[in-house]
Design a protein around this motif. Structure first.
Motif, PDB file in Angstrom:
ATOM      1  N   ALA A 112      -9.110  -6.374 -81.544  1.00  0.00           N
ATOM      2  CA  ALA A 112      -9.735  -7.272 -81.083  1.00  0.00           C
ATOM      3  C   ALA A 112      -9.808  -7.599 -79.922  1.00  0.00           C
ATOM      4  O   ALA A 112      -9.121  -7.015 -78.991  1.00  0.00           O
ATOM      5  CB  ALA A 112      -9.081  -8.682 -81.695  1.00  0.00           C
ATOM      6  N   VAL A 113     -10.957  -7.957 -79.351  1.00  0.00           N
ATOM      7  CA  VAL A 113     -11.247  -8.432 -77.950  1.00  0.00           C
ATOM      8  C   VAL A 113     -10.136  -9.433 -77.595  1.00  0.00           C
ATOM      9  O   VAL A 113     -10.070 -10.387 -78.201  1.00  0.00           O
ATOM     10  CB  VAL A 113     -12.642  -8.959 -77.641  1.00  0.00           C
ATOM     11  N   VAL A 114      -9.606  -9.569 -76.592  1.00  0.00           N
ATOM     12  CA  VAL A 114      -8.587 -10.564 -75.863  1.00  0.00           C
ATOM     13  C   VAL A 114      -9.199 -11.531 -75.318  1.00  0.00           C
ATOM     14  O   VAL A 114      -9.875 -11.158 -74.317  1.00  0.00           O
ATOM     15  CB  VAL A 114      -7.439  -9.697 -74.999  1.00  0.00           C
ATOM     16  N   GLY A 115      -9.193 -12.388 -75.852  1.00  0.00           N
ATOM     17  CA  GLY A 115      -9.727 -13.766 -75.156  1.00  0.00           C
ATOM     18  C   GLY A 115      -8.831 -14.343 -74.010  1.00  0.00           C
ATOM     19  O   GLY A 115      -7.654 -14.055 -73.799  1.00  0.00           O
ATOM     20  N   THR A 116      -9.618 -14.989 -73.115  1.00  0.00           N
ATOM     21  CA  THR A 116      -8.921 -15.528 -71.810  1.00  0.00           C
ATOM     22  C   THR A 116      -8.596 -17.076 -72.114  1.00  0.00           C
ATOM     23  O   THR A 116      -8.044 -17.599 -71.207  1.00  0.00           O
ATOM     24  CB  THR A 116      -9.635 -15.428 -70.489  1.00  0.00           C
ATOM     25  N   GLY A 117      -9.257 -17.551 -72.838  1.00  0.00           N
ATOM     26  CA  GLY A 117      -9.238 -19.138 -73.067  1.00  0.00           C
ATOM     27  C   GLY A 117      -9.967 -19.723 -72.199  1.00  0.00           C
ATOM     28  O   GLY A 117     -10.154 -20.976 -72.301  1.00  0.00           O
ATOM     29  N   GLU A 119     -13.599 -19.075 -72.248  1.00  0.00           N
ATOM     30  CA  GLU A 119     -14.804 -19.237 -72.933  1.00  0.00           C
ATOM     31  C   GLU A 119     -15.207 -20.660 -73.431  1.00  0.00           C
ATOM     32  O   GLU A 119     -14.405 -21.009 -73.938  1.00  0.00           O
ATOM     33  CB  GLU A 119     -14.936 -18.117 -73.891  1.00  0.00           C
TER      34      GLU A 119
END
Length: 119
Positions: A112-117, A119
């Motif tokens: 999965a694409v790792v989110g940065t929080g 967005e």
């Protein structure tokens, strides 16, 4: 109604009369497996202190460890906020997965694409 029946009545069962159970090691919180219970399997689990599930493929109850020796001793059982999923904290003896691994969640990473929080 017994105390156990009262607790079981709080579960929001799906159309098949089942609820998913997320099983984790009680002290480390490691996620071990996902299984399913119906009312009777949950009753057996809550009253015996040993995890009992409903096998959807075999259409029968199975108490974890009866054939493998890989027992799940129940330490805690909780419902989620909607009452439609159960978190079962256990003391796992041996592997939890039928493949012989400690957890059922140690296979293919879905990358999965790792989110940065942000967005």
């Amino acid at each position: 109604m017994s105390d156990i029946d009262d607790r079981i009545s709080r579960v929001a069962w799906n159309a098949d009369g089942l609820a998913p159970v997320i099983v984790q090691q009680w002290d480390t919180r490691e996620v071990l497996m996902l299984a399913w219970v119906d009312r009777e399997a949950l009753r057996r689990t809550l009253s015996s202190g040993r995890a009992t599930y409903w096998s959807r493929s075999r259409q029968e109850y199975w108490r974890k460890g009866d054939t493998s020796g890989h027992i799940q001793a129940v330490r805690e059982a909780r419902l989620d906020c909607d009452g439609d999923a159960i978190l079962l904290a256990v003391d796992q003896t041996g592997p939890a997965c039928h493949t012989g691994t400690r957890t059922c969640f140690d296979t293919t990473d879905l990358e999965a694409v790792v989110g940065t929080g942000a967005e």
